[in-house]
Design an enzyme around this catalytic site. Structure first.
Site, PDB file in Angstrom:
ATOM      1  N   ARG A  34       0.898  -1.180   0.041  1.00 23.73           N
ATOM      2  CA  ARG A  34       0.067  -0.090   0.134  1.00 23.73           C
ATOM      3  C   ARG A  34       0.846   1.256  -0.307  1.00 23.73           C
ATOM      4  O   ARG A  34       1.969   1.221   0.795  1.00 23.73           O
ATOM      5  CB  ARG A  34      -1.091  -0.075   1.227  1.00 23.73           C
ATOM      6  CG  ARG A  34      -2.005  -1.226   1.003  1.00 23.73           C
ATOM      7  CD  ARG A  34      -3.118  -0.858   1.745  1.00 23.73           C
ATOM      8  NE  ARG A  34      -4.108  -1.846   1.323  1.00 23.73           N
ATOM      9  CZ  ARG A  34      -4.980  -1.763   0.376  1.00 23.73           C
ATOM     10  NH1 ARG A  34      -4.893  -0.750  -0.367  1.00 23.73           N
ATOM     11  NH2 ARG A  34      -5.788  -2.789   0.015  1.00 23.73           N
ATOM     12  N   ASP A  35       0.647   2.108  -0.773  1.00 25.87           N
ATOM     13  CA  ASP A  35       1.243   3.489  -0.918  1.00 25.87           C
ATOM     14  C   ASP A  35       1.164   4.087   0.524  1.00 25.87           C
ATOM     15  O   ASP A  35      -0.143   4.176   1.255  1.00 25.87           O
ATOM     16  CB  ASP A  35       0.552   4.274  -2.061  1.00 25.87           C
ATOM     17  CG  ASP A  35       1.456   5.546  -2.124  1.00 25.87           C
ATOM     18  OD1 ASP A  35       2.142   5.431  -3.342  1.00 25.87           O
ATOM     19  OD2 ASP A  35       1.518   6.541  -1.449  1.00 25.87           O
ATOM     20  N   ILE A  36       1.954   4.906   1.077  1.00 22.89           N
ATOM     21  CA  ILE A  36       2.120   5.353   2.439  1.00 22.89           C
ATOM     22  C   ILE A  36       1.304   6.572   2.421  1.00 22.89           C
ATOM     23  O   ILE A  36       0.603   7.006   3.472  1.00 22.89           O
ATOM     24  CB  ILE A  36       3.487   5.663   2.754  1.00 22.89           C
ATOM     25  CG1 ILE A  36       3.663   5.799   4.225  1.00 22.89           C
ATOM     26  CG2 ILE A  36       3.991   7.205   2.226  1.00 22.89           C
ATOM     27  CD1 ILE A  36       5.109   5.840   4.714  1.00 22.89           C
ATOM     28  N   ASN A  96       5.017   6.273 -13.488  1.00 19.48           N
ATOM     29  CA  ASN A  96       5.763   7.489 -13.935  1.00 19.48           C
ATOM     30  C   ASN A  96       7.153   7.277 -14.137  1.00 19.48           C
ATOM     31  O   ASN A  96       7.791   6.373 -13.310  1.00 19.48           O
ATOM     32  CB  ASN A  96       5.704   8.419 -12.715  1.00 19.48           C
ATOM     33  CG  ASN A  96       4.236   8.855 -12.459  1.00 19.48           C
ATOM     34  OD1 ASN A  96       3.414   9.086 -13.371  1.00 19.48           O
ATOM     35  ND2 ASN A  96       4.058   9.047 -10.982  1.00 19.48           N
ATOM     36  N   GLU A 104       9.071  10.034  -8.572  1.00 18.21           N
ATOM     37  CA  GLU A 104       9.857  10.598  -7.458  1.00 18.21           C
ATOM     38  C   GLU A 104      10.793   9.305  -6.760  1.00 18.21           C
ATOM     39  O   GLU A 104      11.947   9.588  -6.278  1.00 18.21           O
ATOM     40  CB  GLU A 104       8.841  10.740  -6.294  1.00 18.21           C
ATOM     41  CG  GLU A 104       8.042  12.093  -6.312  1.00 18.21           C
ATOM     42  CD  GLU A 104       6.910  12.250  -5.241  1.00 18.21           C
ATOM     43  OE1 GLU A 104       7.054  11.673  -4.217  1.00 18.21           O
ATOM     44  OE2 GLU A 104       6.315  13.044  -5.615  1.00 18.21           O
ATOM     45  N   VAL A 105      10.327   8.103  -6.996  1.00 18.46           N
ATOM     46  CA  VAL A 105      11.208   6.899  -6.228  1.00 18.46           C
ATOM     47  C   VAL A 105      11.819   6.391  -7.605  1.00 18.46           C
ATOM     48  O   VAL A 105      10.864   5.898  -8.429  1.00 18.46           O
ATOM     49  CB  VAL A 105      10.368   5.997  -5.655  1.00 18.46           C
ATOM     50  CG1 VAL A 105      11.074   4.985  -5.219  1.00 18.46           C
ATOM     51  CG2 VAL A 105       9.802   7.021  -4.180  1.00 18.46           C
ATOM     52  N   HIS A 109       7.721   1.348 -10.198  1.00 16.68           N
ATOM     53  CA  HIS A 109       6.594   0.780  -9.694  1.00 16.68           C
ATOM     54  C   HIS A 109       5.261   1.243 -10.438  1.00 16.68           C
ATOM     55  O   HIS A 109       5.268   2.232 -11.356  1.00 16.68           O
ATOM     56  CB  HIS A 109       6.654   1.605  -8.383  1.00 16.68           C
ATOM     57  CG  HIS A 109       6.793   3.088  -8.611  1.00 16.68           C
ATOM     58  ND1 HIS A 109       7.915   3.683  -8.723  1.00 16.68           N
ATOM     59  CD2 HIS A 109       5.842   4.312  -8.293  1.00 16.68           C
ATOM     60  CE1 HIS A 109       7.690   4.800  -8.524  1.00 16.68           C
ATOM     61  NE2 HIS A 109       6.739   5.132  -8.408  1.00 16.68           N
ATOM     62  N   HIS A 111       1.593   2.329 -10.099  1.00 17.44           N
ATOM     63  CA  HIS A 111       0.246   2.665  -9.152  1.00 17.44           C
ATOM     64  C   HIS A 111      -1.009   2.112  -9.668  1.00 17.44           C
ATOM     65  O   HIS A 111      -1.481   2.295 -10.574  1.00 17.44           O
ATOM     66  CB  HIS A 111       0.109   4.325  -9.073  1.00 17.44           C
ATOM     67  CG  HIS A 111       1.272   5.162  -8.651  1.00 17.44           C
ATOM     68  ND1 HIS A 111       1.416   5.657  -7.382  1.00 17.44           N
ATOM     69  CD2 HIS A 111       2.286   5.343  -9.180  1.00 17.44           C
ATOM     70  CE1 HIS A 111       2.464   6.405  -7.232  1.00 17.44           C
ATOM     71  NE2 HIS A 111       3.106   6.215  -8.463  1.00 17.44           N
TER      72      HIS A 111
HETATM   73  P1  5GP Z   1       6.555   8.362  -7.939  1.00 16.44           P
HETATM   74  O1  5GP Z   1       5.846   9.723  -7.848  1.00 16.44           O
HETATM   75  O2  5GP Z   1       7.425   7.965  -8.034  1.00 16.44           O
HETATM   76  O3  5GP Z   1       5.470   7.770  -9.207  1.00 16.44           O
HETATM   77  O4  5GP Z   1       5.607   7.893  -6.644  1.00 16.44           O
HETATM   78  C1  5GP Z   1       5.790   7.241  -5.414  1.00 16.44           C
HETATM   79  C2  5GP Z   1       4.932   6.818  -4.422  1.00 16.44           C
HETATM   80  O5  5GP Z   1       5.742   6.140  -3.299  1.00 16.44           O
HETATM   81  C3  5GP Z   1       4.392   8.123  -4.009  1.00 16.44           C
HETATM   82  O6  5GP Z   1       2.707   7.790  -4.263  1.00 16.44           O
HETATM   83  C4  5GP Z   1       4.479   8.050  -2.536  1.00 16.44           C
HETATM   84  O7  5GP Z   1       3.536   8.277  -1.602  1.00 16.44           O
HETATM   85  C5  5GP Z   1       5.161   6.613  -2.245  1.00 16.44           C
HETATM   86  N1  5GP Z   1       6.030   6.423  -1.201  1.00 16.44           N
HETATM   87  C6  5GP Z   1       7.150   7.128  -0.820  1.00 16.44           C
HETATM   88  N2  5GP Z   1       7.786   6.694   0.074  1.00 16.44           N
HETATM   89  C7  5GP Z   1       7.024   5.622   0.462  1.00 16.44           C
HETATM   90  C8  5GP Z   1       7.326   4.850   1.814  1.00 16.44           C
HETATM   91  O8  5GP Z   1       8.070   4.775   2.497  1.00 16.44           O
HETATM   92  N3  5GP Z   1       6.272   3.506   1.775  1.00 16.44           N
HETATM   93  C9  5GP Z   1       5.119   3.687   0.782  1.00 16.44           C
HETATM   94  N4  5GP Z   1       4.383   2.587   1.162  1.00 16.44           N
HETATM   95  N5  5GP Z   1       5.034   4.483  -0.145  1.00 16.44           N
HETATM   96  C10 5GP Z   1       5.914   5.370  -0.260  1.00 16.44           C
END
Ligand code: 5GP
Length: 125
Positions: A34-36, A96, A104-105, A109, A111
């Site tokens: 699950r997303d945080i 993304n 961001e990460v 991944h 979503h």
């Molecule tokens: P991006 O912008 O890279 O597509 O999305 C990164 C997602 O990772 C964001 O929706 C953010 O809420 C989620 N996220 C970031 N850090 C953590 C974490 O430590 N644990 C979980 N479960 N989700 C995270």
């Protein structure tokens, strides 16, 4: 172009068990959790366990077994959380990549967002 994978990213730490997560499903090659900061009532991230930065990196370098497992796991997660259009009300799948994708990460991944309408696809820029 060769991608440089940063093994200190937060999802790498989750995969190593250094950071906790709420797991929805785990397979040989993938983890779904699950997303945080959920953007919809159902917000699950599906990631491959391998060190891939984004989808094109994965598509280029992952094994067939990893690609099949990732694809099937996404479908199974949609069923498991009840958002598949044949058993629920549907979902949006987003991945993304890079600066314009606003990733961001830096670990691939997907979503999966459901439980409420995702709204328009992308705001017109
Ligand atoms: P991006 O912008 O890279 O597509 O999305 C990164 C997602 O990772 C964001 O929706 C953010 O809420 C989620 N996220 C970031 N850090 C953590 C974490 O430590 N644990 C979980 N479960 N989700 C995270």
């Amino acid at each position: 172009m060769a991608y440089d994978y940063d093994d200190q990213n937060i999802f790498a730490k989750i995969l190593r068990g250094e950071v906790p997560n709420t797991t929805v499903m785990e397979t040989d090659h993938c983890l779904a959790f699950r997303d945080i900061q959920p953007a919809r009532p159902e917000h699950v991230l599906v990631i491959p366990k391998g060190p891939y930065v984004n989808y094109d990196h994965f598509a280029r370098e992952a094994s067939d077994a990893e690609i099949v497992d990732f694809t099937r796991t996404i479908g199974k997660v949609c069923d498991a959380i009840g958002v598949s259009p044949d058993t629920g009300d549907g979902y949006r799948m987003i991945s993304n990549a890079g600066e314009h994708g606003v990733q961001e990460v830096p670990h691939l991944h997907v979503h999966i967002l459901g439980g409420a309408s995702a709204g328009r696809m992308v705001e017109r820029g």
